[in-house]
Motif scaffolding. Sequence first.
Motif, PDB file in Angstrom:
ATOM      1  N   PRO A 140       0.828  -1.215   0.000  1.00 50.31           N
ATOM      2  CA  PRO A 140       0.000   0.000   0.000  1.00 50.31           C
ATOM      3  C   PRO A 140       0.857   1.259   0.000  1.00 50.31           C
ATOM      4  CG  PRO A 140      -0.740  -1.561   1.676  1.00 50.31           C
ATOM      5  CD  PRO A 140       0.591  -2.043   1.188  1.00 50.31           C
ATOM      6  N   ALA A 141       0.276   2.339  -0.495  1.00 54.77           N
ATOM      7  CA  ALA A 141       0.955   3.637  -0.507  1.00 54.77           C
ATOM      8  C   ALA A 141       0.795   4.340   0.842  1.00 54.77           C
ATOM      9  CB  ALA A 141       0.390   4.497  -1.630  1.00 54.77           C
ATOM     10  N   PHE A 142       1.487   5.451   0.973  1.00 55.75           N
ATOM     11  CA  PHE A 142       1.384   6.339   2.127  1.00 55.75           C
ATOM     12  C   PHE A 142       1.739   5.659   3.453  1.00 55.75           C
ATOM     13  CE2 PHE A 142      -1.644   8.026  -1.047  1.00 55.75           C
ATOM     14  CZ  PHE A 142      -1.063   9.263  -1.268  1.00 55.75           C
ATOM     15  N   GLY A 143       2.625   4.665   3.389  1.00 57.55           N
ATOM     16  CA  GLY A 143       3.110   4.027   4.606  1.00 57.55           C
ATOM     17  C   GLY A 143       2.095   3.165   5.326  1.00 57.55           C
ATOM     18  N   LEU A 166       6.105   2.326  -2.241  1.00 57.32           N
ATOM     19  CA  LEU A 166       7.055   2.788  -1.222  1.00 57.32           C
ATOM     20  C   LEU A 166       7.524   4.226  -1.446  1.00 57.32           C
ATOM     21  CD1 LEU A 166       9.213  -0.448  -0.767  1.00 57.32           C
ATOM     22  CD2 LEU A 166       7.614   0.558   0.894  1.00 57.32           C
ATOM     23  N   ARG A 167       6.996   4.886  -2.457  1.00 63.44           N
ATOM     24  CA  ARG A 167       7.395   6.278  -2.660  1.00 63.44           C
ATOM     25  C   ARG A 167       7.055   7.118  -1.433  1.00 63.44           C
ATOM     26  NH1 ARG A 167       4.821   7.548  -8.526  1.00 63.44           N
ATOM     27  NH2 ARG A 167       2.993   6.853  -7.351  1.00 63.44           N
ATOM     28  N   ILE A 168       7.759   8.206  -1.259  1.00 63.72           N
ATOM     29  CA  ILE A 168       7.658   9.036  -0.055  1.00 63.72           C
ATOM     30  C   ILE A 168       6.362   9.847  -0.061  1.00 63.72           C
ATOM     31  CG2 ILE A 168       8.757  10.926   1.226  1.00 63.72           C
ATOM     32  CD1 ILE A 168      11.418   9.987  -0.099  1.00 63.72           C
ATOM     33  N   PHE A 169       5.765   9.981   1.123  1.00 67.49           N
ATOM     34  CA  PHE A 169       4.585  10.826   1.312  1.00 67.49           C
ATOM     35  C   PHE A 169       5.080  12.248   1.563  1.00 67.49           C
ATOM     36  CE2 PHE A 169       0.493  11.403   4.090  1.00 67.49           C
ATOM     37  CZ  PHE A 169       0.036  12.341   3.193  1.00 67.49           C
ATOM     38  N   GLY A 170       5.158  13.039   0.491  1.00 64.21           N
ATOM     39  CA  GLY A 170       5.663  14.400   0.604  1.00 64.21           C
ATOM     40  C   GLY A 170       5.069  15.290  -0.464  1.00 64.21           C
ATOM     41  N   GLU A 171       5.393  16.570  -0.394  1.00 61.28           N
ATOM     42  CA  GLU A 171       4.844  17.557  -1.327  1.00 61.28           C
ATOM     43  C   GLU A 171       5.748  17.815  -2.531  1.00 61.28           C
ATOM     44  OE1 GLU A 171       1.829  18.728  -1.011  1.00 61.28           O
ATOM     45  OE2 GLU A 171       1.473  17.783   0.932  1.00 61.28           O
ATOM     46  N   SER A 172       7.031  17.497  -2.412  1.00 61.18           N
ATOM     47  CA  SER A 172       7.956  17.771  -3.511  1.00 61.18           C
ATOM     48  C   SER A 172       9.096  16.766  -3.483  1.00 61.18           C
ATOM     49  CB  SER A 172       8.510  19.203  -3.398  1.00 61.18           C
ATOM     50  OG  SER A 172       9.233  19.359  -2.188  1.00 61.18           O
ATOM     51  N   ASP A 182      11.666  13.964  -6.215  1.00 62.67           N
ATOM     52  CA  ASP A 182      11.575  13.037  -7.336  1.00 62.67           C
ATOM     53  C   ASP A 182      10.848  11.749  -6.990  1.00 62.67           C
ATOM     54  OD1 ASP A 182      12.969  14.820  -8.944  1.00 62.67           O
ATOM     55  OD2 ASP A 182      14.925  13.964  -8.420  1.00 62.67           O
ATOM     56  N   ASN A 183      10.923  11.328  -5.733  1.00 68.34           N
ATOM     57  CA  ASN A 183      10.391  10.019  -5.366  1.00 68.34           C
ATOM     58  C   ASN A 183       9.219  10.134  -4.387  1.00 68.34           C
ATOM     59  OD1 ASN A 183      10.416   7.165  -5.565  1.00 68.34           O
ATOM     60  ND2 ASN A 183      11.452   7.013  -3.577  1.00 68.34           N
ATOM     61  N   ILE A 184       8.295  11.048  -4.667  1.00 65.72           N
ATOM     62  CA  ILE A 184       7.130  11.210  -3.808  1.00 65.72           C
ATOM     63  C   ILE A 184       5.925  10.486  -4.417  1.00 65.72           C
ATOM     64  CG2 ILE A 184       7.917  13.417  -2.878  1.00 65.72           C
ATOM     65  CD1 ILE A 184       5.857  14.766  -4.780  1.00 65.72           C
ATOM     66  N   GLN A 185       4.898  10.301  -3.605  1.00 62.15           N
ATOM     67  CA  GLN A 185       3.653   9.716  -4.095  1.00 62.15           C
ATOM     68  C   GLN A 185       3.046  10.624  -5.168  1.00 62.15           C
ATOM     69  OE1 GLN A 185       2.059   6.822  -3.221  1.00 62.15           O
ATOM     70  NE2 GLN A 185       3.737   6.217  -1.859  1.00 62.15           N
ATOM     71  N   ARG A 186       2.760  10.056  -6.320  1.00 61.85           N
ATOM     72  CA  ARG A 186       2.124  10.787  -7.416  1.00 61.85           C
ATOM     73  C   ARG A 186       1.031   9.902  -8.001  1.00 61.85           C
ATOM     74  NH1 ARG A 186       5.091  15.239  -8.846  1.00 61.85           N
ATOM     75  NH2 ARG A 186       7.287  15.257  -8.199  1.00 61.85           N
ATOM     76  N   TRP A 187      -0.157  10.492  -8.172  1.00 63.17           N
ATOM     77  CA  TRP A 187      -1.270   9.714  -8.708  1.00 63.17           C
ATOM     78  C   TRP A 187      -2.129  10.575  -9.634  1.00 63.17           C
ATOM     79  CZ3 TRP A 187      -0.372   4.856  -7.755  1.00 63.17           C
ATOM     80  CH2 TRP A 187       0.291   4.495  -6.567  1.00 63.17           C
ATOM     81  N   ALA A 188      -2.549   9.964 -10.733  1.00 63.12           N
ATOM     82  CA  ALA A 188      -3.532  10.615 -11.596  1.00 63.12           C
ATOM     83  C   ALA A 188      -4.842  10.745 -10.828  1.00 63.12           C
ATOM     84  CB  ALA A 188      -3.750   9.793 -12.863  1.00 63.12           C
ATOM     85  N   GLY A 189      -5.546  11.843 -11.059  1.00 64.39           N
ATOM     86  CA  GLY A 189      -6.808  12.011 -10.358  1.00 64.39           C
ATOM     87  C   GLY A 189      -7.530  13.272 -10.767  1.00 64.39           C
ATOM     88  N   VAL A 190      -8.675  13.475 -10.151  1.00 66.74           N
ATOM     89  CA  VAL A 190      -9.535  14.604 -10.466  1.00 66.74           C
ATOM     90  C   VAL A 190      -8.844  15.905 -10.062  1.00 66.74           C
ATOM     91  CG1 VAL A 190     -11.771  15.667 -10.007  1.00 66.74           C
ATOM     92  CG2 VAL A 190     -11.596  13.175 -10.215  1.00 66.74           C
ATOM     93  N   LYS A 191      -8.819  16.842 -10.979  1.00 63.43           N
ATOM     94  CA  LYS A 191      -8.127  18.113 -10.757  1.00 63.43           C
ATOM     95  C   LYS A 191      -8.897  18.995  -9.783  1.00 63.43           C
ATOM     96  CE  LYS A 191      -6.172  21.984 -13.403  1.00 63.43           C
ATOM     97  NZ  LYS A 191      -6.083  22.589 -14.760  1.00 63.43           N
ATOM     98  N   GLN A 192      -8.158  19.600  -8.846  1.00 60.74           N
ATOM     99  CA  GLN A 192      -8.765  20.505  -7.871  1.00 60.74           C
ATOM    100  C   GLN A 192      -8.880  21.893  -8.506  1.00 60.74           C
ATOM    101  OE1 GLN A 192      -5.843  18.876  -7.512  1.00 60.74           O
ATOM    102  NE2 GLN A 192      -5.884  17.545  -5.725  1.00 60.74           N
ATOM    103  N   GLU A 193     -10.031  22.180  -9.059  1.00 64.29           N
ATOM    104  CA  GLU A 193     -10.258  23.454  -9.749  1.00 64.29           C
ATOM    105  C   GLU A 193     -11.684  23.901  -9.474  1.00 64.29           C
ATOM    106  OE1 GLU A 193     -10.041  22.963 -13.983  1.00 64.29           O
ATOM    107  OE2 GLU A 193     -11.160  21.077 -13.947  1.00 64.29           O
ATOM    108  N   PRO A 194     -11.965  25.196  -9.568  1.00 66.90           N
ATOM    109  CA  PRO A 194     -13.311  25.690  -9.235  1.00 66.90           C
ATOM    110  C   PRO A 194     -14.431  24.997  -9.997  1.00 66.90           C
ATOM    111  CG  PRO A 194     -11.777  27.521  -9.366  1.00 66.90           C
ATOM    112  CD  PRO A 194     -11.018  26.305  -9.814  1.00 66.90           C
TER     113      PRO A 194
END
Length: 338
Positions: free
Chosen positions: A71-74, A228-234, A236-248
Amino acid sequence: MWDPDAKSFPTRKELPSIPGAPKDAAWFWGKDDNIGRLNLLTPNRVKTAAAEIKTGKMARTDLPLNVPEQPAFGRETFTHQIKVLRDNVAYDDTYSLNTQSGTQWDGFRHAAHASEVFYNGVKGSDILGPDANERDSLHYWSQHGFAGRGVLLDYRSYANEKGIKYDSASSHPISYEDLEAVGKHQGIDIRPAAQGGDIHIGDILFIRGGWTEDYYSRTREENQAIGLRIFGESGDNIQRWAGVKQEPATIDWLHDCYLAAVGGDSPTFELWPTPADHYNRLHGYLLALWGIPLGEMIDLEKVSQLAKKNKRYTFFFTSAPANVVRGVSSHVNGTAIF
């Protein structure tokens, strides 16, 4: 207090303010409410949704409990043990898992708004500590029941047909404009019925982004490294996932449709990482402000196949959240019936 059987409700821009609540809060089902927009699943709407059953073909929407294996996010991995009661005669088994490690409903206790308030004014002290209580507990969902009309927006199939290539384990945004195009491709106007569209009050929306398809196409080692990617905001090796864009446009749409629940096949539903401003996270809007159950890692592969075969992207959907007092999240235990 709103009438759950009402034919129309305020848009996000029309929401009256609630003293002491964050902007955009829609806590109008009563001060003791714990089920949010599941209130919209009234007997009348459930009965109407049952008319979606035409063929009786079913598609389960839960992945095996050991998927993803990492699983992601530890989060903890699933473990399963068989207990011998009497050899060759009788057995039990035990599970150990994090309810967020696979196919799941995020309950209202899972994520707060940026102001650190959960649905209907619940605080962290209501969830854990000497004053903990049952507010926002998951068991209320189970007691109410969870069934209605499901709607699939199959973004992955649309993207494949249009030559849009992406990895679901990357920060690939799915915008409102994209979803609008998916709807048109499927013959669905994704606007709320109140605005002339095909989305009904109380619908249960599913967005297929291709995570399950990609997971099964990778090697075990590749999936482990991704998990196992890192749970962080920035970085190279952080959690990244396709998903619904946060927009108005997306935020307005998700609110104004008055959906009973939303779900997707990715580990986050929304684009990850999210914008730097926590207020823009869809989790905060959906769970804390509006009381909309949020599903993640829902297996939509067979649902997609049946939708294409039947040329119909609406169906009857039923779910059985865990009846766990003070629970935070649950398996979906869901079935789509065409």
